[in-house]
Design an enzyme around this catalytic site. Structure first.
Site, short mmCIF file in Angstrom:
data_model
loop_
_atom_site.label_atom_id
_atom_site.label_comp_id
_atom_site.label_asym_id
_atom_site.label_seq_id
_atom_site.Cartn_x
_atom_site.Cartn_y
_atom_site.Cartn_z
N ASP A 96 56.74 28.59 36.31
CA ASP A 96 56.74 27.85 35.06
C ASP A 96 56.10 26.48 35.23
O ASP A 96 55.94 25.98 36.35
CB ASP A 96 58.16 27.69 34.52
CG ASP A 96 58.67 28.97 33.86
OD1 ASP A 96 57.86 29.89 33.64
OD2 ASP A 96 59.88 29.04 33.55
N LYS A 153 55.09 28.31 29.80
CA LYS A 153 56.41 28.11 29.18
C LYS A 153 56.74 26.64 29.06
O LYS A 153 57.80 26.17 29.45
CB LYS A 153 57.51 28.84 29.94
CG LYS A 153 57.28 30.32 30.15
CD LYS A 153 56.88 31.04 28.88
CE LYS A 153 57.98 31.10 27.84
NZ LYS A 153 57.53 31.78 26.59
N MET A 169 65.74 20.65 24.98
CA MET A 169 64.65 21.00 24.05
C MET A 169 64.89 20.42 22.66
O MET A 169 64.66 21.07 21.65
CB MET A 169 64.49 22.52 23.98
CG MET A 169 64.05 23.14 25.29
SD MET A 169 63.98 24.94 25.29
CE MET A 169 65.71 25.34 25.56
#
Length: 255
Positions: free
Chosen positions: A35, A57, A166
């Site tokens: 990632d 990602k 996030m």
């Protein structure tokens, strides 16, 4: 003959936050699907013939779709290779590992999941903020605010401490949701960016001030922490006396 898949959490930030088992498996890998947020230094530890494939990602940036990553992982294992799927943090904390495991099981490919240290736990620690405290925080919740409107904010607002992943793109939405549900404008909030990296940065304010403090700042990747435990930071931060610097894995100890 199919290979074996290892879904490994690289931990947060620098390369030496990976677990010892994860590191040893990485040294034996024949292919690595990694990632965007992993420390590139980890890729120097793989065998010379190992194939390293970036699968991205990273929010807001071009990357493979999850279905494409699933198919690539299966296809690489079907070539008979031992494949490491290297993820930042912990594979089972918002890591979309379930989809990859389902694809592996459907293809009959053996796998192992190796835990890692999640940024949800490490970012507060590295900033000198405890997630729990006998008085200020008897519980905490870890949540993804990728789609904040899907969460039960009535329940979340009542908890002592929130660790939000996030969520920086929705900071204003989160602040408003907490204020509308009775959290005081003076509630402490901290934005912990690039935890475990050399460029780690912390913004510390209140629900009333944090948006103004971070205007025009690029905040991602970061953990948003909300709760009174942030008041403990001045007492628990390292005092500037650093321990012995440990060289990266790929550098020998000095003589």
């Amino acid at each position: 003959m199919v290979g074996h898949a290892y879904l490994i959490g690289a931990g947060p930030g620098r390369s030496d936050y990976i677990t010892l088992r994860g590191f040893r498996l990485l040294q034996q890998a024949e292919a690595v699907l990694y990632d965007a947020l992993i420390d590139p230094a980890l890729l120097t530890e793989v065998p010379a013939e190992c194939e390293c494939i970036c699968v991205g990602k990273r929010g807001g940036q071009p990357s493979l779709k999850q279905s494409e990553i699933d198919a690539l992982l299966v296809r690489t294992c079907q070539q008979g290779k031992n494949v490491v799927r290297l993820k930042s943090g912990d594979p089972f904390i918002f890591g979309r590992t379930t989809s990859e495991i389902q694809a592996l099981k459907q293809a009959g490919i053996p796998f192992e999941v190796v835990p890692g240290v999640s940024s949800a736990l490490a970012a507060p620690l590295l900033a000198g903020i405890p997630l729990t405290d006998p008085v200020m925080s008897r519980c905490f919740a870890v949540l993804s605010a990728h789609e904040p409107e899907a969460l039960d904010w009535d329940s979340l607002a009542a908890l002592d401490t929130l660790a939000i992943l996030m969520g920086t793109r929705h900071l204003a939405w989160i602040v408003q949701a907490l204020l509308e549900r009775g959290r005081s404008p003076e509630t402490p909030i901290a934005i912990l960016q690039w935890a475990g990296h050399p460029q780690q940065r912390v913004w510390e304010g209140t629900l009333q001030t944090i948006e103004q403090m971070t205007t025009r700042q690029s905040l991602s990747p970061a953990v948003i922490l909300v709760g009174d435990v942030i008041h403990l930071r001045p007492f628990l931060q390292a005092d500037g006396v650093q321990g012995k610097e440990v060289p990266p894995y790929n550098q020998p100890e000095p003589p």
